[in-house]
Structure formats: C-alpha cells, structure tokens
Design a protein around this motif. Sequence first.
Motif, PDB file in Angstrom:
ATOM      1  N   LEU A 194       5.729   6.016  -4.071  1.00 17.27           N
ATOM      2  CA  LEU A 194       7.556   5.782  -4.229  1.00 17.27           C
ATOM      3  C   LEU A 194       7.549   7.012  -5.467  1.00 17.27           C
ATOM      4  O   LEU A 194       6.885   6.727  -6.499  1.00 17.27           O
ATOM      5  CB  LEU A 194       7.499   4.581  -4.637  1.00 17.27           C
ATOM      6  CG  LEU A 194       7.822   3.598  -3.497  1.00 17.27           C
ATOM      7  CD1 LEU A 194       8.119   2.034  -3.940  1.00 17.27           C
ATOM      8  CD2 LEU A 194       8.723   3.873  -2.406  1.00 17.27           C
ATOM      9  N   GLU A 195       8.653   7.606  -5.376  1.00 16.94           N
ATOM     10  CA  GLU A 195       9.197   8.376  -6.454  1.00 16.94           C
ATOM     11  C   GLU A 195       7.967   9.261  -7.195  1.00 16.94           C
ATOM     12  O   GLU A 195       7.910   9.199  -8.448  1.00 16.94           O
ATOM     13  CB  GLU A 195       9.841   7.668  -7.799  1.00 16.94           C
ATOM     14  CG  GLU A 195      10.842   6.774  -7.077  1.00 16.94           C
ATOM     15  CD  GLU A 195      12.173   7.856  -6.835  1.00 16.94           C
ATOM     16  OE1 GLU A 195      12.067   8.964  -7.335  1.00 16.94           O
ATOM     17  OE2 GLU A 195      13.306   7.555  -6.444  1.00 16.94           O
ATOM     18  N   GLY A 196       7.151   9.736  -6.337  1.00 16.20           N
ATOM     19  CA  GLY A 196       6.044  10.638  -6.882  1.00 16.20           C
ATOM     20  C   GLY A 196       4.873   9.895  -7.657  1.00 16.20           C
ATOM     21  O   GLY A 196       4.272  10.585  -8.564  1.00 16.20           O
ATOM     22  N   GLY A 197       4.775   8.677  -7.259  1.00 15.21           N
ATOM     23  CA  GLY A 197       3.721   7.961  -7.817  1.00 15.21           C
ATOM     24  C   GLY A 197       4.339   7.303  -9.340  1.00 15.21           C
ATOM     25  O   GLY A 197       3.433   7.161 -10.375  1.00 15.21           O
ATOM     26  N   PHE A 198       5.347   7.126  -9.362  1.00 13.90           N
ATOM     27  CA  PHE A 198       6.084   6.665 -10.859  1.00 13.90           C
ATOM     28  C   PHE A 198       5.360   5.277 -11.582  1.00 13.90           C
ATOM     29  O   PHE A 198       5.312   5.213 -12.613  1.00 13.90           O
ATOM     30  CB  PHE A 198       7.499   6.480 -10.612  1.00 13.90           C
ATOM     31  CG  PHE A 198       8.252   6.081 -12.031  1.00 13.90           C
ATOM     32  CD1 PHE A 198       8.242   6.803 -12.950  1.00 13.90           C
ATOM     33  CD2 PHE A 198       8.618   4.787 -11.751  1.00 13.90           C
ATOM     34  CE1 PHE A 198       8.897   6.187 -14.247  1.00 13.90           C
ATOM     35  CE2 PHE A 198       9.269   4.183 -13.071  1.00 13.90           C
ATOM     36  CZ  PHE A 198       9.463   4.920 -14.244  1.00 13.90           C
ATOM     37  N   SER A 199       5.078   4.537 -10.241  1.00  8.23           N
ATOM     38  CA  SER A 199       4.690   3.324 -10.539  1.00  8.23           C
ATOM     39  C   SER A 199       3.584   2.760  -9.661  1.00  8.23           C
ATOM     40  O   SER A 199       3.845   2.849  -8.300  1.00  8.23           O
ATOM     41  CB  SER A 199       5.737   2.282 -11.057  1.00  8.23           C
ATOM     42  OG  SER A 199       5.236   0.798 -11.348  1.00  8.23           O
ATOM     43  N   LYS A 200       2.541   1.838 -10.026  1.00  9.22           N
ATOM     44  CA  LYS A 200       1.837   1.279  -8.982  1.00  9.22           C
ATOM     45  C   LYS A 200       2.589  -0.084  -8.598  1.00  9.22           C
ATOM     46  O   LYS A 200       1.958  -0.573  -7.649  1.00  9.22           O
ATOM     47  CB  LYS A 200       0.436   0.936  -9.739  1.00  9.22           C
ATOM     48  CG  LYS A 200      -0.568   2.066  -9.962  1.00  9.22           C
ATOM     49  CD  LYS A 200      -1.714   1.736 -10.669  1.00  9.22           C
ATOM     50  CE  LYS A 200      -2.656   3.225 -10.867  1.00  9.22           C
ATOM     51  NZ  LYS A 200      -3.836   2.740 -11.642  1.00  9.22           N
ATOM     52  N   THR A 201       3.481  -0.603  -9.042  1.00 15.82           N
ATOM     53  CA  THR A 201       4.129  -1.837  -8.764  1.00 15.82           C
ATOM     54  C   THR A 201       5.606  -1.514  -8.650  1.00 15.82           C
ATOM     55  O   THR A 201       6.119  -0.677  -9.246  1.00 15.82           O
ATOM     56  CB  THR A 201       3.548  -2.999  -9.956  1.00 15.82           C
ATOM     57  OG1 THR A 201       4.161  -2.473 -11.177  1.00 15.82           O
ATOM     58  CG2 THR A 201       2.188  -3.143  -9.889  1.00 15.82           C
ATOM     59  N   VAL A 202       6.134  -2.568  -7.998  1.00 19.90           N
ATOM     60  CA  VAL A 202       7.345  -2.757  -7.995  1.00 19.90           C
ATOM     61  C   VAL A 202       7.922  -4.016  -8.847  1.00 19.90           C
ATOM     62  O   VAL A 202       7.115  -4.754  -9.049  1.00 19.90           O
ATOM     63  CB  VAL A 202       7.880  -2.817  -6.734  1.00 19.90           C
ATOM     64  CG1 VAL A 202       8.043  -1.480  -5.933  1.00 19.90           C
ATOM     65  CG2 VAL A 202       7.618  -3.843  -5.664  1.00 19.90           C
ATOM     66  N   PRO A 203       9.251  -3.830  -9.273  1.00 14.72           N
ATOM     67  CA  PRO A 203      10.386  -3.101  -9.014  1.00 14.72           C
ATOM     68  C   PRO A 203      10.261  -1.907  -9.838  1.00 14.72           C
ATOM     69  O   PRO A 203       9.932  -1.786 -10.738  1.00 14.72           O
ATOM     70  CB  PRO A 203      11.468  -4.013  -9.443  1.00 14.72           C
ATOM     71  CG  PRO A 203      10.962  -4.905 -10.670  1.00 14.72           C
ATOM     72  CD  PRO A 203       9.578  -5.141 -10.079  1.00 14.72           C
ATOM     73  N   THR A 242       0.931  -1.274   0.028  1.00 14.43           N
ATOM     74  CA  THR A 242      -0.108  -0.015   0.080  1.00 14.43           C
ATOM     75  C   THR A 242       0.912   1.222   0.033  1.00 14.43           C
ATOM     76  O   THR A 242       0.276   2.432  -0.353  1.00 14.43           O
ATOM     77  CB  THR A 242      -1.072  -0.073   1.160  1.00 14.43           C
ATOM     78  OG1 THR A 242      -0.349  -0.193   2.358  1.00 14.43           O
ATOM     79  CG2 THR A 242      -2.089  -1.159   0.931  1.00 14.43           C
ATOM     80  N   GLN A 243       2.269   1.184   0.071  1.00 10.08           N
ATOM     81  CA  GLN A 243       2.942   2.267   0.068  1.00 10.08           C
ATOM     82  C   GLN A 243       3.692   2.487  -1.374  1.00 10.08           C
ATOM     83  O   GLN A 243       4.291   3.448  -1.765  1.00 10.08           O
ATOM     84  CB  GLN A 243       3.954   2.273   1.217  1.00 10.08           C
ATOM     85  CG  GLN A 243       3.689   2.231   2.711  1.00 10.08           C
ATOM     86  CD  GLN A 243       4.578   2.243   3.558  1.00 10.08           C
ATOM     87  OE1 GLN A 243       5.787   2.555   3.400  1.00 10.08           O
ATOM     88  NE2 GLN A 243       4.305   1.825   4.669  1.00 10.08           N
ATOM     89  N   ILE A 244       3.765   1.605  -2.265  1.00  6.38           N
ATOM     90  CA  ILE A 244       4.134   1.513  -3.591  1.00  6.38           C
ATOM     91  C   ILE A 244       3.713   2.888  -4.251  1.00  6.38           C
ATOM     92  O   ILE A 244       4.462   3.375  -4.871  1.00  6.38           O
ATOM     93  CB  ILE A 244       4.108   0.416  -4.123  1.00  6.38           C
ATOM     94  CG1 ILE A 244       4.859  -0.700  -3.536  1.00  6.38           C
ATOM     95  CG2 ILE A 244       4.451   0.263  -5.913  1.00  6.38           C
ATOM     96  CD1 ILE A 244       4.409  -2.207  -4.016  1.00  6.38           C
ATOM     97  N   PRO A 245       2.594   2.984  -4.277  1.00  3.42           N
ATOM     98  CA  PRO A 245       2.182   4.212  -5.037  1.00  3.42           C
ATOM     99  C   PRO A 245       2.672   5.576  -4.678  1.00  3.42           C
ATOM    100  O   PRO A 245       2.524   6.638  -5.549  1.00  3.42           O
ATOM    101  CB  PRO A 245       0.364   4.112  -4.876  1.00  3.42           C
ATOM    102  CG  PRO A 245       0.258   3.072  -4.616  1.00  3.42           C
ATOM    103  CD  PRO A 245       1.263   2.377  -3.593  1.00  3.42           C
TER     104      PRO A 245
END
Length: 230
Positions: free
Chosen positions: A49-58, A44-47
């Motif tokens: 990251l980096e200003g919302g760059f991606s909904k998923t990692v990596p 739930t913290q991924i969105p």
Amino acid sequence: MTTRILYSLCGADESRPFSPHCWKVVLALKHKGLEFEERPTPFTQIPDLEGGFSKTVPILRDGNELIRDSFDIALYLEERYPNRPTLFGGEGGKALSRFVERFSQSIVHPAVTGIAVADIHDMLDETDQIYFRTSREKFLGKTLEDMRSGREAAVSAFAAKLEPVRQTLAHQDFVGGDGPLFADYILFGALQWMRITTGAKVFAPDDPVGLWFERCLDLHDGVGRSVTAA
C-alpha cells in the motif's frame, strides 16, 4: 470525489474489516464528521500500500498527507480539523487516551487474542493463513489449536479484566464523560474486534461495560453495527 482514504484490515471477506486499530479510526473520522473511503486489505497485501508506507494498518491518506498508527491519526485529525467535534477535549483527554491505550494493549488485547486468534485464522484466505499461523504461533509460543482449546476459559475470564472500566462507568455514560472521546473508541475497537471475529458473549446482560459497548455500537448512525457479529 473524496481524497480521504482509510486502509483497513480484512480477511477473505472484504465486507468484514475487523482490526481494532482501524475501528478506532473509523469512529474518530465519524466523530469529526469527515467523509472517507475505506479500503479493507488482507495482511499480506499491506506492505504494497502507498509504496510501502507502512507494514501495518490503519493508514490514512488525507489529500497529500499520509499518516500511520491509530493514535497518531487521531492526533492528526484533532490538529488538522480543530473546528470539528473534539476527540480529546484538551490535553487531559490526550493523557486519558494514552492511559486507555496502554490498558487496552496490555490487558484487553491479549485477552481478546486468547479468544479470537484461531477464529481470525479461519477468516483469512490461504496466503494470509500461512502468514498468520506462522507469525502468531511464533509470538504466542502455542499452536492455534492449543489456543482454540483454551477459548472457553478465556471467555469466562474476560469480563473481570475490565473491572476498572466497569467502576468508571458507574459514574458516567462514557469513558470520556458525558459523551464519547477517542478514549472510548480505543476500548471499543478491542471489543468490536472480538465481536466481528468471534461473536463471543463475554458480558452479563446488565454489565455496565456491555451496555456501554452497545451505546458505542449505536454512535454515528450505528456505524459499528454496519458489520454484523460473527
């Protein structure tokens, strides 16, 4: 100070990153001999990251560059660092990797999900558990409890799904040939995901796929063993 950051996925315990796609990139970076800092992140913290760059990692930050998606990251690393060990060995290796990616996503990942999904839920903190249960039960059309009740059958059926890999490894030590390529890291990621989340024993002791997986765990100073099995 390194400016290379890999955002990966974790549950409540940041020391146990488990995403198959992130593990592909960990081994790709190690293969290239590139230093990086890994930052495991809950679902739930991924969105954020980096200003919302991606909904998923990596997500990989390499200096000023931001790249999402494990395959795109591997392609970027190959192009950006051509003088370091190759991840593909040429265009044929890229084609092989795309085939292995589709095999892994369509055959291996659903099989791992059948074994691991309830265990993954149990690894998460409360906020992520709510998100994970809702999204996965909607996708699977089953409750996590139903999935857990079918786990034993899923474990028993797993090894047979890798028969093409088994037959390939009768002729060579790695999917990529004499040594590992990104194609190996794709399949490794799926099995590492299962190892960390469930610890399920799916291979006989003499299974060529299991022996290959052990060789992959030993690669790059044993980085795959830096997180223990469940």
